[in-house]
Design a protein around this motif. Structure first.
Motif, PDB file in Angstrom:
ATOM      1  N   LEU A   8      18.816  42.346  36.167  1.00 15.49           N
ATOM      2  CA  LEU A   8      19.221  40.968  36.412  1.00 15.49           C
ATOM      3  C   LEU A   8      20.729  40.825  36.284  1.00 15.49           C
ATOM      4  O   LEU A   8      21.407  40.559  37.245  1.00 15.49           O
ATOM      5  CB  LEU A   8      18.496  40.054  35.424  1.00 15.49           C
ATOM      6  N   HIS A   9      21.279  41.003  35.098  1.00 19.38           N
ATOM      7  CA  HIS A   9      22.721  40.957  34.858  1.00 19.38           C
ATOM      8  C   HIS A   9      23.038  41.851  33.668  1.00 19.38           C
ATOM      9  O   HIS A   9      22.165  42.230  32.908  1.00 19.38           O
ATOM     10  CB  HIS A   9      23.192  39.523  34.564  1.00 19.38           C
ATOM     11  N   ALA A  10      24.276  42.143  33.477  1.00 23.39           N
ATOM     12  CA  ALA A  10      24.689  43.046  32.401  1.00 23.39           C
ATOM     13  C   ALA A  10      24.362  42.482  31.024  1.00 23.39           C
ATOM     14  O   ALA A  10      24.172  43.229  30.090  1.00 23.39           O
ATOM     15  CB  ALA A  10      26.185  43.309  32.504  1.00 23.39           C
ATOM     16  N   TYR A  11      24.263  41.155  30.878  1.00 23.08           N
ATOM     17  CA  TYR A  11      24.049  40.559  29.570  1.00 23.08           C
ATOM     18  C   TYR A  11      22.587  40.337  29.238  1.00 23.08           C
ATOM     19  O   TYR A  11      22.257  39.812  28.204  1.00 23.08           O
ATOM     20  CB  TYR A  11      24.777  39.222  29.476  1.00 23.08           C
ATOM     21  N   SER A  12      21.676  40.711  30.119  1.00 23.87           N
ATOM     22  CA  SER A  12      20.263  40.449  29.846  1.00 23.87           C
ATOM     23  C   SER A  12      19.522  41.733  29.516  1.00 23.87           C
ATOM     24  O   SER A  12      19.886  42.806  29.935  1.00 23.87           O
ATOM     25  CB  SER A  12      19.619  39.751  31.031  1.00 23.87           C
ATOM     26  N   ASN A  13      18.484  41.586  28.754  1.00 25.28           N
ATOM     27  CA  ASN A  13      17.621  42.702  28.400  1.00 25.28           C
ATOM     28  C   ASN A  13      16.184  42.300  28.710  1.00 25.28           C
ATOM     29  O   ASN A  13      15.394  42.060  27.823  1.00 25.28           O
ATOM     30  CB  ASN A  13      17.785  43.074  26.926  1.00 25.28           C
ATOM     31  N   VAL A  14      15.859  42.190  29.969  1.00 21.04           N
ATOM     32  CA  VAL A  14      14.578  41.664  30.415  1.00 21.04           C
ATOM     33  C   VAL A  14      13.639  42.817  30.755  1.00 21.04           C
ATOM     34  O   VAL A  14      13.833  43.493  31.756  1.00 21.04           O
ATOM     35  CB  VAL A  14      14.746  40.752  31.648  1.00 21.04           C
ATOM     36  N   PRO A  15      12.605  43.046  29.933  1.00 24.10           N
ATOM     37  CA  PRO A  15      11.632  44.082  30.279  1.00 24.10           C
ATOM     38  C   PRO A  15      10.646  43.561  31.320  1.00 24.10           C
ATOM     39  O   PRO A  15      10.442  42.357  31.454  1.00 24.10           O
ATOM     40  CB  PRO A  15      10.926  44.354  28.948  1.00 24.10           C
ATOM     41  N   ASN A  16      10.024  44.446  32.063  1.00 22.92           N
ATOM     42  CA  ASN A  16       9.014  44.103  33.071  1.00 22.92           C
ATOM     43  C   ASN A  16       9.531  43.087  34.084  1.00 22.92           C
ATOM     44  O   ASN A  16       8.862  42.118  34.410  1.00 22.92           O
ATOM     45  CB  ASN A  16       7.741  43.574  32.417  1.00 22.92           C
ATOM     46  N   LEU A  17      10.736  43.316  34.590  1.00 23.95           N
ATOM     47  CA  LEU A  17      11.363  42.405  35.540  1.00 23.95           C
ATOM     48  C   LEU A  17      11.238  42.957  36.950  1.00 23.95           C
ATOM     49  O   LEU A  17      11.545  44.112  37.205  1.00 23.95           O
ATOM     50  CB  LEU A  17      12.847  42.218  35.203  1.00 23.95           C
ATOM     51  N   SER A  18      10.795  42.105  37.855  1.00 23.16           N
ATOM     52  CA  SER A  18      10.773  42.434  39.272  1.00 23.16           C
ATOM     53  C   SER A  18      11.710  41.449  39.961  1.00 23.16           C
ATOM     54  O   SER A  18      11.628  40.247  39.740  1.00 23.16           O
ATOM     55  CB  SER A  18       9.351  42.294  39.812  1.00 23.16           C
ATOM     56  N   GLN A  19      12.609  41.943  40.772  1.00 25.40           N
ATOM     57  CA  GLN A  19      13.637  41.093  41.371  1.00 25.40           C
ATOM     58  C   GLN A  19      13.729  41.361  42.869  1.00 25.40           C
ATOM     59  O   GLN A  19      13.678  42.497  43.311  1.00 25.40           O
ATOM     60  CB  GLN A  19      14.976  41.412  40.705  1.00 25.40           C
ATOM     61  N   LYS A  20      13.858  40.288  43.640  1.00 23.20           N
ATOM     62  CA  LYS A  20      14.090  40.396  45.081  1.00 23.20           C
ATOM     63  C   LYS A  20      15.266  39.497  45.426  1.00 23.20           C
ATOM     64  O   LYS A  20      15.347  38.369  44.944  1.00 23.20           O
ATOM     65  CB  LYS A  20      12.856  39.969  45.861  1.00 23.20           C
ATOM     66  N   ILE A  21      16.181  40.005  46.259  1.00 25.51           N
ATOM     67  CA  ILE A  21      17.383  39.248  46.604  1.00 25.51           C
ATOM     68  C   ILE A  21      17.547  39.220  48.118  1.00 25.51           C
ATOM     69  O   ILE A  21      17.477  40.256  48.766  1.00 25.51           O
ATOM     70  CB  ILE A  21      18.638  39.858  45.969  1.00 25.51           C
ATOM     71  N   LEU A  22      17.779  38.028  48.652  1.00 22.92           N
ATOM     72  CA  LEU A  22      18.089  37.872  50.067  1.00 22.92           C
ATOM     73  C   LEU A  22      19.605  37.853  50.203  1.00 22.92           C
ATOM     74  O   LEU A  22      20.286  37.038  49.572  1.00 22.92           O
ATOM     75  CB  LEU A  22      17.494  36.573  50.609  1.00 22.92           C
ATOM     76  N   LEU A  23      20.150  38.786  50.991  1.00 23.99           N
ATOM     77  CA  LEU A  23      21.595  38.902  51.171  1.00 23.99           C
ATOM     78  C   LEU A  23      22.003  38.396  52.550  1.00 23.99           C
ATOM     79  O   LEU A  23      21.289  38.584  53.532  1.00 23.99           O
ATOM     80  CB  LEU A  23      22.031  40.356  51.032  1.00 23.99           C
ATOM     81  N   VAL A  29      22.115  35.245  48.471  1.00 23.92           N
ATOM     82  CA  VAL A  29      21.883  33.847  48.858  1.00 23.92           C
ATOM     83  C   VAL A  29      20.736  33.267  48.034  1.00 23.92           C
ATOM     84  O   VAL A  29      20.848  32.192  47.466  1.00 23.92           O
ATOM     85  CB  VAL A  29      21.564  33.747  50.367  1.00 23.92           C
ATOM     86  N   ILE A  30      19.625  33.994  47.972  1.00 21.43           N
ATOM     87  CA  ILE A  30      18.455  33.568  47.212  1.00 21.43           C
ATOM     88  C   ILE A  30      17.955  34.761  46.412  1.00 21.43           C
ATOM     89  O   ILE A  30      17.852  35.860  46.936  1.00 21.43           O
ATOM     90  CB  ILE A  30      17.331  33.066  48.144  1.00 21.43           C
ATOM     91  N   ALA A  31      17.632  34.527  45.140  1.00 20.26           N
ATOM     92  CA  ALA A  31      17.083  35.584  44.299  1.00 20.26           C
ATOM     93  C   ALA A  31      15.775  35.099  43.684  1.00 20.26           C
ATOM     94  O   ALA A  31      15.665  33.943  43.287  1.00 20.26           O
ATOM     95  CB  ALA A  31      18.063  35.964  43.201  1.00 20.26           C
ATOM     96  N   SER A  32      14.809  35.992  43.638  1.00 20.99           N
ATOM     97  CA  SER A  32      13.513  35.688  43.042  1.00 20.99           C
ATOM     98  C   SER A  32      13.237  36.721  41.957  1.00 20.99           C
ATOM     99  O   SER A  32      13.337  37.923  42.193  1.00 20.99           O
ATOM    100  CB  SER A  32      12.421  35.748  44.119  1.00 20.99           C
ATOM    101  N   TYR A  33      12.905  36.244  40.755  1.00 20.39           N
ATOM    102  CA  TYR A  33      12.621  37.124  39.631  1.00 20.39           C
ATOM    103  C   TYR A  33      11.207  36.856  39.145  1.00 20.39           C
ATOM    104  O   TYR A  33      10.807  35.704  39.020  1.00 20.39           O
ATOM    105  CB  TYR A  33      13.591  36.869  38.468  1.00 20.39           C
TER     106      TYR A  33
END
Length: 88
Positions: A8-23, A29-33
């Protein structure tokens, strides 16, 4: 172009994260987590963020503000703000 990453970002520690980003032209432009299970993490988003809870609930703590966002509810998060989150 749809890009899938795992961080997600350098400051987060999110386990079990799935991320999709529309570029668009190489810029997000749009991000889905999607976060599964009971998780506790810190989040520092670089952009203003609209948080939509589709299932379960998330407890958001930012400074003295402590708020519960439940199923089918939204919360607007200001950019460059550290937020402590707890999903359940």
């Amino acid at each position: 172009m749809l890009q899938q990453t795992t961080k997600l970002h350098a400051y987060s520690n999110v386990p079990n994260l799935s991320q999709k980003i529309l570029l668009l032209n190489g810029h997000p432009v749009i991000a889905s987590y999607t976060i599964t299970g009971h998780q506790q993490f810190d989040l520092c988003q670089e952009e203003n963020t609209l948080l939509v809870v589709r299932e379960g609930a998330i407890n958001i703590k930012c400074g003295k503000l402590d708020h519960m966002v439940g199923k089918d509810q939204m919360a607007a998060l200001k950019h460059n703000t550290l937020v402590a989150c707890k999903c359940f």
